[in-house]
Design an enzyme around this catalytic site. Sequence first.
Site, PDB file in Angstrom:
ATOM      1  N   ARG A  50      12.511   7.672   3.732  1.00 53.90           N
ATOM      2  CA  ARG A  50      10.728   7.729   3.810  1.00 53.90           C
ATOM      3  C   ARG A  50      10.627   9.203   4.384  1.00 53.90           C
ATOM      4  O   ARG A  50      10.381   9.830   5.492  1.00 53.90           O
ATOM      5  CB  ARG A  50      10.906   6.478   5.340  1.00 53.90           C
ATOM      6  N   ASP A  52       8.941  12.184   5.045  1.00 48.70           N
ATOM      7  CA  ASP A  52       6.977  13.152   6.187  1.00 48.70           C
ATOM      8  C   ASP A  52       5.527  12.846   4.852  1.00 48.70           C
ATOM      9  O   ASP A  52       6.363  14.344   4.021  1.00 48.70           O
ATOM     10  CB  ASP A  52       7.404  13.472   6.746  1.00 48.70           C
ATOM     11  N   TYR A 110      18.440  18.146  -0.083  1.00 48.25           N
ATOM     12  CA  TYR A 110      17.739  18.179  -0.069  1.00 48.25           C
ATOM     13  C   TYR A 110      17.409  20.000  -0.244  1.00 48.25           C
ATOM     14  O   TYR A 110      17.896  20.482  -0.006  1.00 48.25           O
ATOM     15  CB  TYR A 110      16.888  18.017   1.495  1.00 48.25           C
ATOM     16  N   ARG A 197      14.434  19.716   8.699  1.00 43.48           N
ATOM     17  CA  ARG A 197      13.459  20.383   8.721  1.00 43.48           C
ATOM     18  C   ARG A 197      13.908  20.873  10.202  1.00 43.48           C
ATOM     19  O   ARG A 197      13.108  22.628   9.973  1.00 43.48           O
ATOM     20  CB  ARG A 197      12.397  19.597   9.456  1.00 43.48           C
TER      21      ARG A 197
END
Length: 252
Positions: A50, A52, A110, A197
Amino acid sequence: MKRVKLTVAYDGTNYCGWQVQPNGITVQEVLNRHLSELTGETIETIGASRTDAGVHALGNVAVFDTRVRMPGEKFSFALNQRLPEDIRIQESREVPETFHPRYVESEKTYEYQILNRRFPIPTERFYSHFTYVPLDIEKMQEAGGYLLGEHDFKSFCGAGAQVKTTVRCIHALDITKEADKITIRIRGNGFLYNMVRIIAGTLMEIGGGAYPPAHMRAILEAKDRKAAGPTAPARGLTLVQIKYPDSAFNAP
Protein backbone atom coordinates in the site's frame (compact mmCIF):
# COMPACT_ATOMS: atom_id res chain seq x y z
CA MET A 1 -13.46 -18.40 -11.30
CA LYS A 2 -9.73 -17.79 -11.67
CA ARG A 3 -7.21 -15.50 -9.99
CA VAL A 4 -4.92 -13.30 -12.07
CA LYS A 5 -1.71 -11.71 -10.77
CA LEU A 6 -0.62 -8.31 -12.09
CA THR A 7 2.82 -6.74 -11.85
CA VAL A 8 2.10 -3.01 -11.83
CA ALA A 9 4.42 -0.08 -12.55
CA TYR A 10 3.31 3.49 -11.92
CA ASP A 11 4.40 7.06 -11.48
CA GLY A 12 2.83 7.94 -8.14
CA THR A 13 3.05 11.72 -8.60
CA ASN A 14 -0.63 12.28 -9.41
CA TYR A 15 -2.09 9.69 -7.03
CA CYS A 16 -3.02 9.61 -3.36
CA GLY A 17 -1.15 6.35 -2.96
CA TRP A 18 -2.14 2.81 -3.89
CA GLN A 19 -5.13 2.03 -1.70
CA VAL A 20 -8.67 3.17 -2.48
CA GLN A 21 -9.66 6.10 -0.24
CA PRO A 22 -12.36 8.78 -0.20
CA ASN A 23 -10.15 11.89 -0.41
CA GLY A 24 -8.49 11.43 -3.78
CA ILE A 25 -7.78 9.23 -6.78
CA THR A 26 -5.53 6.20 -6.20
CA VAL A 27 -3.76 3.62 -8.35
CA GLN A 28 -5.95 0.80 -7.06
CA GLU A 29 -9.11 2.78 -7.83
CA VAL A 30 -8.01 3.30 -11.44
CA LEU A 31 -7.13 -0.39 -11.83
CA ASN A 32 -10.45 -1.51 -10.36
CA ARG A 33 -12.40 0.77 -12.68
CA HIS A 34 -10.68 -0.33 -15.87
CA LEU A 35 -10.75 -4.01 -14.93
CA SER A 36 -14.47 -3.76 -14.20
CA GLU A 37 -15.08 -2.11 -17.58
CA LEU A 38 -12.94 -4.73 -19.33
CA THR A 39 -14.58 -7.77 -17.73
CA GLY A 40 -18.11 -6.52 -17.17
CA GLU A 41 -17.74 -7.63 -13.55
CA THR A 42 -17.25 -5.67 -10.34
CA ILE A 43 -13.54 -6.10 -9.75
CA GLU A 44 -11.71 -5.25 -6.53
CA THR A 45 -7.99 -5.87 -6.67
CA ILE A 46 -5.90 -6.98 -3.69
CA GLY A 47 -2.51 -5.25 -3.55
CA ALA A 48 0.76 -6.44 -2.05
CA SER A 49 2.08 -3.03 -0.98
CA ARG A 50 0.00 0.00 0.00
CA THR A 51 2.41 2.65 -1.24
CA ASP A 52 1.86 6.23 -0.02
CA ALA A 53 0.94 9.30 -2.04
CA GLY A 54 3.79 10.27 -4.37
CA VAL A 55 5.62 6.93 -4.09
CA HIS A 56 6.45 5.20 -7.37
CA ALA A 57 6.60 1.52 -8.33
CA LEU A 58 8.26 -0.63 -10.95
CA GLY A 59 6.91 -3.90 -9.59
CA ASN A 60 4.00 -3.68 -7.20
CA VAL A 61 1.77 -6.76 -7.25
CA ALA A 62 -2.01 -7.13 -7.26
CA VAL A 63 -4.46 -9.95 -7.86
CA PHE A 64 -8.11 -10.10 -8.90
CA ASP A 65 -10.70 -12.80 -9.46
CA THR A 66 -12.68 -13.13 -12.67
CA ARG A 67 -14.90 -15.49 -14.65
CA VAL A 68 -13.78 -14.04 -17.99
CA ARG A 69 -12.23 -16.67 -20.26
CA MET A 70 -9.39 -14.40 -21.41
CA PRO A 71 -6.01 -16.08 -20.71
CA GLY A 72 -4.20 -14.54 -17.74
CA GLU A 73 -1.25 -13.33 -19.82
CA LYS A 74 -3.56 -11.34 -22.13
CA PHE A 75 -4.88 -9.02 -19.41
CA SER A 76 -1.65 -6.99 -19.47
CA PHE A 77 -2.15 -6.10 -23.15
CA ALA A 78 -5.86 -5.35 -22.75
CA LEU A 79 -5.37 -3.20 -19.67
CA ASN A 80 -2.46 -1.22 -21.07
CA GLN A 81 -4.70 -0.06 -23.93
CA ARG A 82 -7.09 1.43 -21.38
CA LEU A 83 -4.95 2.68 -18.48
CA PRO A 84 -3.51 6.21 -18.24
CA GLU A 85 0.11 6.59 -19.30
CA ASP A 86 1.39 6.78 -15.72
CA ILE A 87 0.18 3.22 -14.93
CA ARG A 88 1.36 0.19 -16.90
CA ILE A 89 1.02 -3.57 -16.33
CA GLN A 90 4.39 -5.28 -16.72
CA GLU A 91 3.08 -8.84 -16.53
CA SER A 92 -0.17 -10.71 -15.97
CA ARG A 93 -0.54 -14.41 -15.24
CA GLU A 94 -3.01 -16.84 -13.75
CA VAL A 95 -2.11 -18.04 -10.24
CA PRO A 96 -3.75 -20.44 -7.77
CA GLU A 97 -6.89 -19.06 -6.12
CA THR A 98 -5.14 -19.48 -2.76
CA PHE A 99 -2.35 -17.03 -3.68
CA HIS A 100 -2.59 -13.82 -1.63
CA PRO A 101 0.02 -11.12 -2.39
CA ARG A 102 0.25 -9.89 1.22
CA TYR A 103 0.08 -13.14 3.13
CA VAL A 104 2.55 -15.18 1.09
CA GLU A 105 6.19 -14.94 2.15
CA SER A 106 8.00 -12.45 -0.08
CA GLU A 107 11.08 -10.28 -0.45
CA LYS A 108 10.69 -6.59 -1.30
CA THR A 109 13.24 -4.25 -2.82
CA TYR A 110 12.99 -0.45 -2.58
CA GLU A 111 15.18 2.35 -3.87
CA TYR A 112 15.41 5.86 -2.47
CA GLN A 113 16.95 8.51 -4.74
CA ILE A 114 18.73 11.61 -3.40
CA LEU A 115 19.90 14.49 -5.60
CA ASN A 116 22.89 15.92 -3.76
CA ARG A 117 24.17 19.09 -5.41
CA ARG A 118 24.21 22.87 -5.06
CA PHE A 119 20.94 23.50 -6.93
CA PRO A 120 17.97 21.27 -7.81
CA ILE A 121 17.19 19.98 -11.30
CA PRO A 122 13.54 20.56 -12.28
CA THR A 123 13.18 17.28 -14.18
CA GLU A 124 14.21 15.35 -11.07
CA ARG A 125 11.74 16.99 -8.71
CA PHE A 126 9.16 14.17 -8.75
CA TYR A 127 11.62 11.27 -8.60
CA SER A 128 14.31 12.22 -6.09
CA HIS A 129 14.77 14.17 -2.88
CA PHE A 130 17.00 17.21 -3.30
CA THR A 131 19.43 18.36 -0.61
CA TYR A 132 22.30 20.82 -0.97
CA VAL A 133 23.90 19.58 2.29
CA PRO A 134 27.00 17.57 1.27
CA LEU A 135 26.47 13.91 2.20
CA ASP A 136 29.34 11.60 3.13
CA ILE A 137 28.45 8.35 1.40
CA GLU A 138 31.04 6.33 3.32
CA LYS A 139 29.46 7.35 6.62
CA MET A 140 26.04 6.43 5.24
CA GLN A 141 27.33 3.03 4.12
CA GLU A 142 28.85 2.36 7.55
CA ALA A 143 25.64 3.35 9.31
CA GLY A 144 23.55 1.19 6.99
CA GLY A 145 25.56 -1.85 8.01
CA TYR A 146 24.05 -1.72 11.50
CA LEU A 147 20.61 -2.32 10.00
CA LEU A 148 21.44 -5.59 8.28
CA GLY A 149 19.85 -8.74 9.67
CA GLU A 150 16.85 -9.21 11.93
CA HIS A 151 16.07 -6.41 14.37
CA ASP A 152 13.19 -4.72 16.12
CA PHE A 153 12.69 -1.69 13.85
CA LYS A 154 10.25 0.12 16.12
CA SER A 155 12.41 3.27 15.92
CA PHE A 156 11.81 3.26 12.16
CA CYS A 157 8.05 2.73 12.22
CA GLY A 158 5.68 5.60 11.43
CA ALA A 159 2.92 6.54 13.85
CA GLY A 160 -0.40 4.78 13.40
CA ALA A 161 0.99 1.47 12.13
CA GLN A 162 -1.11 -1.52 13.14
CA VAL A 163 1.21 -4.52 13.20
CA LYS A 164 1.63 -7.55 15.44
CA THR A 165 5.39 -7.13 15.58
CA THR A 166 7.95 -4.51 14.53
CA VAL A 167 10.65 -7.15 13.98
CA ARG A 168 11.83 -7.31 10.38
CA CYS A 169 14.88 -8.65 8.51
CA ILE A 170 16.92 -6.57 6.08
CA HIS A 171 18.84 -8.82 3.69
CA ALA A 172 20.82 -6.13 1.87
CA LEU A 173 21.32 -2.36 2.05
CA ASP A 174 23.51 -0.77 -0.61
CA ILE A 175 24.29 2.93 -0.96
CA THR A 176 25.91 4.10 -4.18
CA LYS A 177 26.66 7.45 -5.80
CA GLU A 178 26.86 8.31 -9.48
CA ALA A 179 27.55 11.94 -10.31
CA ASP A 180 25.13 13.93 -8.10
CA LYS A 181 22.69 11.05 -7.51
CA ILE A 182 22.81 8.90 -4.36
CA THR A 183 20.79 5.67 -4.41
CA ILE A 184 19.81 3.77 -1.28
CA ARG A 185 18.74 0.25 -2.30
CA ILE A 186 17.22 -1.89 0.44
CA ARG A 187 15.95 -5.46 0.31
CA GLY A 188 14.12 -7.33 3.06
CA ASN A 189 11.32 -9.67 4.07
CA GLY A 190 8.93 -6.83 4.79
CA PHE A 191 8.83 -3.19 5.83
CA LEU A 192 6.89 -1.22 8.41
CA TYR A 193 4.85 1.90 7.68
CA ASN A 194 7.27 4.59 6.41
CA MET A 195 10.23 2.40 7.41
CA VAL A 196 12.29 2.92 4.25
CA ARG A 197 11.67 6.67 4.25
CA ILE A 198 12.66 6.96 7.93
CA ILE A 199 15.80 4.93 7.27
CA ALA A 200 16.60 7.26 4.35
CA GLY A 201 16.01 10.34 6.49
CA THR A 202 18.25 8.96 9.24
CA LEU A 203 21.03 8.01 6.82
CA MET A 204 20.95 11.53 5.37
CA GLU A 205 21.36 13.02 8.84
CA ILE A 206 24.36 10.77 9.46
CA GLY A 207 25.78 11.56 6.01
CA GLY A 208 25.39 15.26 6.79
CA GLY A 209 27.34 14.90 10.05
CA ALA A 210 24.51 15.18 12.60
CA TYR A 211 25.89 12.15 14.43
CA PRO A 212 28.44 9.38 13.81
CA PRO A 213 27.58 6.16 11.94
CA ALA A 214 27.81 4.06 15.11
CA HIS A 215 24.87 6.00 16.54
CA MET A 216 22.64 3.90 14.27
CA ARG A 217 23.00 1.06 16.77
CA ALA A 218 21.70 3.27 19.59
CA ILE A 219 18.74 4.32 17.43
CA LEU A 220 17.83 0.67 16.86
CA GLU A 221 18.17 -0.19 20.53
CA ALA A 222 16.02 2.77 21.61
CA LYS A 223 12.91 1.28 19.96
CA ASP A 224 11.53 4.81 19.90
CA ARG A 225 10.49 6.70 16.76
CA LYS A 226 11.79 9.95 18.30
CA ALA A 227 15.33 8.51 18.30
CA ALA A 228 15.52 8.23 14.51
CA GLY A 229 15.75 10.92 11.86
CA PRO A 230 12.95 12.56 9.87
CA THR A 231 10.74 10.76 7.37
CA ALA A 232 12.21 11.49 3.94
CA PRO A 233 9.75 12.80 1.29
CA ALA A 234 7.72 10.23 -0.65
CA ARG A 235 8.82 11.35 -4.10
CA GLY A 236 12.28 9.80 -3.78
CA LEU A 237 10.93 6.30 -3.11
CA THR A 238 10.29 3.54 -5.64
CA LEU A 239 9.08 0.00 -4.96
CA VAL A 240 11.37 -1.88 -7.35
CA GLN A 241 10.33 -5.50 -6.94
CA ILE A 242 8.34 -7.99 -4.88
CA LYS A 243 9.76 -11.49 -5.21
CA TYR A 244 7.86 -14.63 -4.23
CA PRO A 245 9.18 -18.19 -3.94
CA ASP A 246 8.22 -20.49 -6.81
CA SER A 247 6.31 -22.67 -4.33
CA ALA A 248 3.81 -19.82 -3.82
CA PHE A 249 2.41 -20.50 -7.29
CA ASN A 250 1.91 -24.24 -6.85
CA ALA A 251 -1.72 -25.31 -6.65
CA PRO A 252 -2.61 -26.80 -3.23
